[in-house]
Write an enzyme that holds these catalytic residues in place. Structure first.
Site, PDB file in Angstrom:
ATOM      1  N   ASP A  14       0.865  -0.987   0.058  1.00  0.00           N
ATOM      2  CA  ASP A  14      -0.218   0.224  -0.160  1.00  0.00           C
ATOM      3  C   ASP A  14       1.122   1.535  -0.227  1.00  0.00           C
ATOM      4  O   ASP A  14       2.241   1.208   0.833  1.00  0.00           O
ATOM      5  CB  ASP A  14      -0.972   0.761   1.287  1.00  0.00           C
ATOM      6  CG  ASP A  14      -1.975   1.007   1.273  1.00  0.00           C
ATOM      7  OD1 ASP A  14      -3.155   1.338  -0.038  1.00  0.00           O
ATOM      8  OD2 ASP A  14      -2.643   1.688   1.899  1.00  0.00           O
ATOM      9  N   HIS A  37      10.118   5.127  -4.196  1.00  0.00           N
ATOM     10  CA  HIS A  37       9.498   4.394  -2.765  1.00  0.00           C
ATOM     11  C   HIS A  37       9.130   3.024  -3.076  1.00  0.00           C
ATOM     12  O   HIS A  37       9.648   1.963  -2.552  1.00  0.00           O
ATOM     13  CB  HIS A  37       8.056   5.226  -2.198  1.00  0.00           C
ATOM     14  CG  HIS A  37       6.998   5.518  -3.230  1.00  0.00           C
ATOM     15  ND1 HIS A  37       6.860   6.182  -4.644  1.00  0.00           N
ATOM     16  CD2 HIS A  37       5.881   4.440  -3.861  1.00  0.00           C
ATOM     17  CE1 HIS A  37       6.370   5.583  -5.283  1.00  0.00           C
ATOM     18  NE2 HIS A  37       5.622   5.585  -4.386  1.00  0.00           N
ATOM     19  N   ARG A  38       8.742   2.522  -4.012  1.00  0.00           N
ATOM     20  CA  ARG A  38       8.214   0.894  -4.497  1.00  0.00           C
ATOM     21  C   ARG A  38       8.908   0.031  -4.793  1.00  0.00           C
ATOM     22  O   ARG A  38       8.740  -1.167  -3.740  1.00  0.00           O
ATOM     23  CB  ARG A  38       6.548   1.042  -5.501  1.00  0.00           C
ATOM     24  CG  ARG A  38       6.065  -0.190  -5.448  1.00  0.00           C
ATOM     25  CD  ARG A  38       5.045  -0.592  -6.372  1.00  0.00           C
ATOM     26  NE  ARG A  38       3.887   0.725  -5.989  1.00  0.00           N
ATOM     27  CZ  ARG A  38       3.889   2.202  -6.442  1.00  0.00           C
ATOM     28  NH1 ARG A  38       4.059   2.256  -7.629  1.00  0.00           N
ATOM     29  NH2 ARG A  38       2.996   2.544  -6.227  1.00  0.00           N
TER      30      ARG A  38
HETATM   31  P1  IMP Z   1      -1.462   1.869  -4.348  1.00  0.00           P
HETATM   32  O1  IMP Z   1      -1.585   1.783  -2.944  1.00  0.00           O
HETATM   33  O2  IMP Z   1       0.078   1.854  -5.038  1.00  0.00           O
HETATM   34  O3  IMP Z   1      -1.973   1.625  -5.369  1.00  0.00           O
HETATM   35  O4  IMP Z   1      -1.559   4.052  -4.546  1.00  0.00           O
HETATM   36  C1  IMP Z   1      -2.959   4.764  -3.848  1.00  0.00           C
HETATM   37  C2  IMP Z   1      -2.472   5.941  -4.633  1.00  0.00           C
HETATM   38  O5  IMP Z   1      -0.915   6.603  -4.199  1.00  0.00           O
HETATM   39  C3  IMP Z   1      -2.527   5.595  -5.927  1.00  0.00           C
HETATM   40  O6  IMP Z   1      -3.633   5.729  -6.633  1.00  0.00           O
HETATM   41  C4  IMP Z   1      -1.569   7.163  -6.433  1.00  0.00           C
HETATM   42  O7  IMP Z   1      -2.776   7.901  -6.533  1.00  0.00           O
HETATM   43  C5  IMP Z   1      -0.915   7.780  -5.004  1.00  0.00           C
HETATM   44  N1  IMP Z   1       0.072   6.593  -6.109  1.00  0.00           N
HETATM   45  C6  IMP Z   1       0.720   5.853  -4.713  1.00  0.00           C
HETATM   46  N2  IMP Z   1       2.439   5.668  -5.677  1.00  0.00           N
HETATM   47  C7  IMP Z   1       2.887   6.738  -7.020  1.00  0.00           C
HETATM   48  C8  IMP Z   1       3.277   6.342  -7.463  1.00  0.00           C
HETATM   49  O8  IMP Z   1       4.582   5.984  -7.994  1.00  0.00           O
HETATM   50  N3  IMP Z   1       3.373   7.475  -7.878  1.00  0.00           N
HETATM   51  C9  IMP Z   1       1.819   8.805  -8.519  1.00  0.00           C
HETATM   52  N4  IMP Z   1       0.925   8.658  -7.424  1.00  0.00           N
HETATM   53  C10 IMP Z   1       1.397   7.253  -6.439  1.00  0.00           C
END
Ligand code: IMP
Length: 197
Positions: free
Chosen positions: A73, A181-182
């Site tokens: 997340d 970050h990911r």
């Molecule tokens: P998720 O948990 O990775 O699906 O991220 C949740 C929300 O955070 C996404 O829908 C984006 O709005 C924002 N977000 C997360 N990671 C990124 C990224 O690498 N780039 C831009 N927005 C991000």
């Protein structure tokens, strides 16, 4: 050993499949017939990451299947907004979720503000039987004054990582995926799995 990723996002699954070490075989939600979004009722990124992994673990337990499960997340935390949008990043401007609306809401909230520091954070939860492990990745940066660039998703057109002048959307996937970050959290997970006996 089977490794389940609690995500329906094909792009994320392919990206991680390519770097998962042997002897792990990576599966996504569609491989086990979960088609609906997993509920995310938590109030923190860590809680939602844990709840997603737990949901899939419980699902597999009912099928008497033993496996490793992980979930991720992520969110954007903006200093001048006391950490918002944070856990609510995906639906910051309301439902249905829209990246464009989220970006314009963020720019409105930061109008006339010079303090534009922010960070992206990812928390991965890995559950092995009853053991729970967390892997965190973060990248610091600032929020630009207008959207710039075409690649990526979410807040990429607004986020300028520290040490760069371009937004994630201008930098493109190769650079973004080497510093994000990911990427940092996934690297920690992979290193852990490679050593796990
Ligand atoms: P998720 O948990 O990775 O699906 O991220 C949740 C929300 O955070 C996404 O829908 C984006 O709005 C924002 N977000 C997360 N990671 C990124 C990224 O690498 N780039 C831009 N927005 C991000």
């Amino acid at each position: 050993m089977k490794l389940y990723f609690a995500s329906a996002n094909k792009k994320k699954i392919e990206e991680i499949k390519a770097i998962v070490p042997k002897p792990f075989d990576l599966f996504g939600l569609s491989d086990i017939g979960i088609v609906d979004d997993i509920p995310e009722p938590g109030t923190t990124i860590k809680e939602n990451s844990y709840l997603k992994a737990l949901y899939v673990c419980d699902f597999l337990k009912q099928k008497n299947e033993e496996a490793f499960v992980f979930a991720d997340d992520s969110g954007l935390e903006v200093e001048a907004l006391f950490g918002a949008p944070g856990v609510y990043s995906a639906r910051y401007a309301g439902s249905p979720k829209s990246d464009e609306d989220n970006n314009s809401k963020l720019l409105t909230e930061l109008k006339n503000r010079t303090l534009r520091k922010a960070r992206f954070v990812t928390i991965i939860t890995l559950i092995i039987t009853d053991e729970v492990y967390y892997f965190e990745g973060e990248i610091k940066g600032t929020i630009s004054y207008e959207p710039r660039g075409k690649s990526g998703f979410g807040y990429d057109p607004l986020f300028i990582p520290t040490g760069y002048r371009s937004t994630f959307a201008e930098l493109g996937p190769e650079i973004k995926n080497s510093i994000s970050h990911r990427a940092i959290a996934v690297k920690k997970l992979i290193e852990f799995l490679a050593k796990y006996k």
